[in-house]
Motif scaffolding. Structure first.
Motif, PDB file in Angstrom:
ATOM      1  N   ILE A  84       0.836  -1.207   0.000  1.00 32.41           N
ATOM      2  CA  ILE A  84       0.000   0.000   0.000  1.00 32.41           C
ATOM      3  C   ILE A  84       0.866   1.251   0.000  1.00 32.41           C
ATOM      4  N   GLU A  85       1.927   1.228   0.836  1.00 32.73           N
ATOM      5  CA  GLU A  85       2.830   2.391   0.897  1.00 32.73           C
ATOM      6  C   GLU A  85       3.470   2.646  -0.463  1.00 32.73           C
ATOM      7  N   LEU A  96       3.833   6.012  -5.273  1.00 31.27           N
ATOM      8  CA  LEU A  96       3.773   6.104  -6.739  1.00 31.27           C
ATOM      9  C   LEU A  96       2.742   7.145  -7.161  1.00 31.27           C
ATOM     10  N   LEU A  97       1.571   7.087  -6.527  1.00 36.77           N
ATOM     11  CA  LEU A  97       0.534   8.062  -6.869  1.00 36.77           C
ATOM     12  C   LEU A  97       0.945   9.469  -6.484  1.00 36.77           C
ATOM     13  N   ASN A  98       1.635   9.589  -5.364  1.00 36.07           N
ATOM     14  CA  ASN A  98       2.034  10.912  -4.906  1.00 36.07           C
ATOM     15  C   ASN A  98       3.048  11.550  -5.837  1.00 36.07           C
ATOM     16  N   ARG A  99       3.905  10.717  -6.444  1.00 36.95           N
ATOM     17  CA  ARG A  99       4.937  11.279  -7.330  1.00 36.95           C
ATOM     18  C   ARG A  99       4.350  11.692  -8.689  1.00 36.95           C
ATOM     19  N   GLY A 137       1.678   9.186 -10.388  1.00 38.03           N
ATOM     20  CA  GLY A 137       0.659   8.250 -10.849  1.00 38.03           C
ATOM     21  C   GLY A 137      -0.752   8.806 -10.836  1.00 38.03           C
ATOM     22  N   LYS A 138      -1.025   9.811 -10.016  1.00 33.50           N
ATOM     23  CA  LYS A 138      -2.384  10.328  -9.957  1.00 33.50           C
ATOM     24  C   LYS A 138      -2.789  11.065 -11.233  1.00 33.50           C
ATOM     25  N   GLU A 139      -1.787  11.394 -12.054  1.00 35.23           N
ATOM     26  CA  GLU A 139      -2.093  12.047 -13.328  1.00 35.23           C
ATOM     27  C   GLU A 139      -2.443  11.033 -14.398  1.00 35.23           C
ATOM     28  N   ASP A 140      -2.100   9.754 -14.158  1.00 32.07           N
ATOM     29  CA  ASP A 140      -2.347   8.703 -15.141  1.00 32.07           C
ATOM     30  C   ASP A 140      -3.536   7.869 -14.655  1.00 32.07           C
ATOM     31  N   PRO A 141      -4.694   7.932 -15.313  1.00 34.66           N
ATOM     32  CA  PRO A 141      -5.888   7.181 -14.855  1.00 34.66           C
ATOM     33  C   PRO A 141      -5.645   5.695 -14.761  1.00 34.66           C
ATOM     34  N   GLU A 166      -5.098   1.087 -11.177  1.00 34.16           N
ATOM     35  CA  GLU A 166      -4.358  -0.118 -10.770  1.00 34.16           C
ATOM     36  C   GLU A 166      -3.904  -0.028  -9.313  1.00 34.16           C
ATOM     37  N   SER A 167      -3.408   1.148  -8.896  1.00 35.06           N
ATOM     38  CA  SER A 167      -2.916   1.322  -7.520  1.00 35.06           C
ATOM     39  C   SER A 167      -4.055   1.235  -6.519  1.00 35.06           C
ATOM     40  N   LEU A 168      -5.183   1.860  -6.850  1.00 26.91           N
ATOM     41  CA  LEU A 168      -6.325   1.811  -5.922  1.00 26.91           C
ATOM     42  C   LEU A 168      -6.850   0.379  -5.780  1.00 26.91           C
TER      43      LEU A 168
END
Length: 481
Positions: A271-272, A277-280, A282-286, A291-293
């Protein structure tokens, strides 16, 4: 030596300890018993000395009066000689004997002229009182006797005892009695504490052992029942049972913390990683966000299942206390679970071989028996291969036990795996454990539950030949159909 004595004193310096209480109580009891003899002896000695003194005084009186009756009128020198001569009853001179016995003796002539005295005190007034003085005094402390010659008063004999002699005798006896009682008290004190320490020594050993027990050594330290006798043996056994339970609880708690921290490390790390990844970027890539969620939610769900299983495993060790009065009809539960699995896995063939001729009650909480059967049947389904066939057998084993056997025809396991299969988080096929799901806690939970209800579980298996799990639970009573 001084340090040793101080160490022993420090062991028992608590004024409320049993050693002190029993020591002083036994001291009082022993002293009261032992003091009877010297007190009785002293009292008897006092009575004997008192009677002997009165007897001696009476004998001396009679002796002097008898000798005075034998004297003539001109007998001043004879009177002096009388009191200077030795007395046969004491082998001392009469005058010395009078002093020893604290007897004030005076002899007067008919005109009340003093002719002899052993003390300087004037006893002439006692002549006038005569017999009246005898009647009013105790223990014949004053005696007046008239000596007659030719029917005429010739001499007067007066004797007085002050009581100092008896008082001194009494003081000496009391002094010796107090010394004796003091020695007896000291001896009783020593004997009482030796006896108290001897009887309470097992308790002291228990206390010292229990004071040394902590979470690190509780599994190793136990009381040796061979060192005790009678009730102490039962107490030591009860303490050992308590220590076993405490050790088991501590071990369960320790293992729970260790296992949870070990098993949660991976999902937390996953999870970490996804959150970083999302913080860097990944949140811009749907696609990456989805996948991360999805992966994080999957790991969270796995953590929930893991925590619930760990809680079940921890509670399983306390079922003998929490569900001591529970009773469950075994045939009813087996048939219910069997029917449920037929519906859940329609592509499997389940066979129930019910050898019970009547219903049996066993001491177990119904939900726990269902949980045990579900765990075993789930494993049978997971580890089955091409032959999707599972057999459930219920029978009576050795009259006293119900045996439930669940057999699959899956991949089986080696002897080494059979020894470890009930360990926490152990998986036979580690390479395929992720795709099959589970955390490796099911069999551990089942074993803890079965052990809590005084039953047993074991497995028969061979690689490639499937596995057969046997559960045995003691029969509580029989119900006629």
């Amino acid at each position: 030596m001084k340090k040793f004595i101080q160490k022993q004193i420090n062991k028992y310096r608590n004024p409320f300890s049993l050693v002190w209480k029993w020591g002083f109580l036994l001291t009082i009891i022993l002293f009261l018993i032992a003091a009877i003899w010297p007190i009785a002896t002293t009292y008897n000695s006092w009575q004997q000395d008192k009677n002997q003194y009165e007897e001696d005084v009476s004998q001396i009186d009679q002796y002097i009066i008898q000798r005075l009756n034998q004297l003539s009128e001109d007998s001043q020198s004879d009177i002096e000689d009388l009191f200077q001569k030795k007395v046969t009853i004491t082998e001392e001179s009469l005058q010395d004997e009078l002093h020893n016995k604290d007897m004030n003796v005076q002899v007067f002539s008919e005109n009340q002229t003093q002719r002899y005295h052993s003390f300087n005190e004037n006893l002439k007034p006692a002549i006038d009182k005569g017999a009246e003085a005898l009647e009013k005094t105790q223990n014949q402390s004053v005696r007046v006797e008239t000596i007659y010659h030719e029917d005429q008063p010739f001499l007067y004999y007066v004797r007085k005892t002050s009581g100092n002699y008896l008082s001194e005798v009494k003081q000496n006896l009391i002094k010796h009695l107090l010394i004796t009682l003091g020695c007896l008290l000291f001896i009783c004190l020593i004997v009482a504490f030796i006896v108290a320490l001897s009887f309470l020594s097992p308790l002291q050993k228990m206390k010292r052992l229990l004071k040394t027990i902590n979470a690190d050594n509780i599994s190793d330290l136990r009381l040796n029942g061979n060192h005790y006798q009678g009730e102490m043996t039962e107490i030591s056994e009860s303490i050992n049972v308590l220590l076993d339970k405490m050790s088991a609880f501590i071990e369960h708690q320790t293992r729970f913390v260790e296992d949870v921290s070990h098993e949660l490390r991976t999902p937390v790390a996953v999870i970490e990683g996804h959150l970083k990844l999302l913080n860097r970027w990944g949140k811009e890539d749907p696609e990456v966000l989805d996948e991360s969620l999805t992966a994080s939610l999957h790991e969270i769900q796995r953590m929930k299942v893991l925590v619930q299983e760990m809680l079940d495993l921890t509670r399983a060790g306390q079922v003998d206390v929490q569900f001591a009065d529970e009773q469950t009809p075994v045939r009813d539960v087996v048939q219910s679970v069997y029917q449920n699995f037929q519906i859940l896995y329609p592509d499997f063939n389940f066979f129930l071989e019910d050898d019970l001729k009547q219903e049996y009650q066993i001491q177990i909480y119904r939900n726990h028996l269902e949980q045990i059967l579900v765990i075993l049947l789930d494993n049978a389904v997971k580890y089955s291969l091409d032959r999707k066939e599972i057999h459930i057998t219920v029978s009576v084993e050795a009259i006293d036990y119900i045996e439930i056997a669940i057999q699959d025809f899956g991949e089986g396991m080696s002897r080494e795996d059979q020894k470890k299969v009930f360990n926490r988080f152990y998986r036979v096929d580690k390479a395929r454990s992720r795709e099959r799901g589970g955390n490796g806690l099911g069999l551990s939970i089942a074993q803890e539950l079965i052990n809590g209800y005084k039953g047993s579980i074991f497995v028969e298996s061979a690689p490639g030949a499937g596995s057969n799990f046997h559960v045995r639970l003691p029969i509580l009573r029989l119900n006629d159909e």
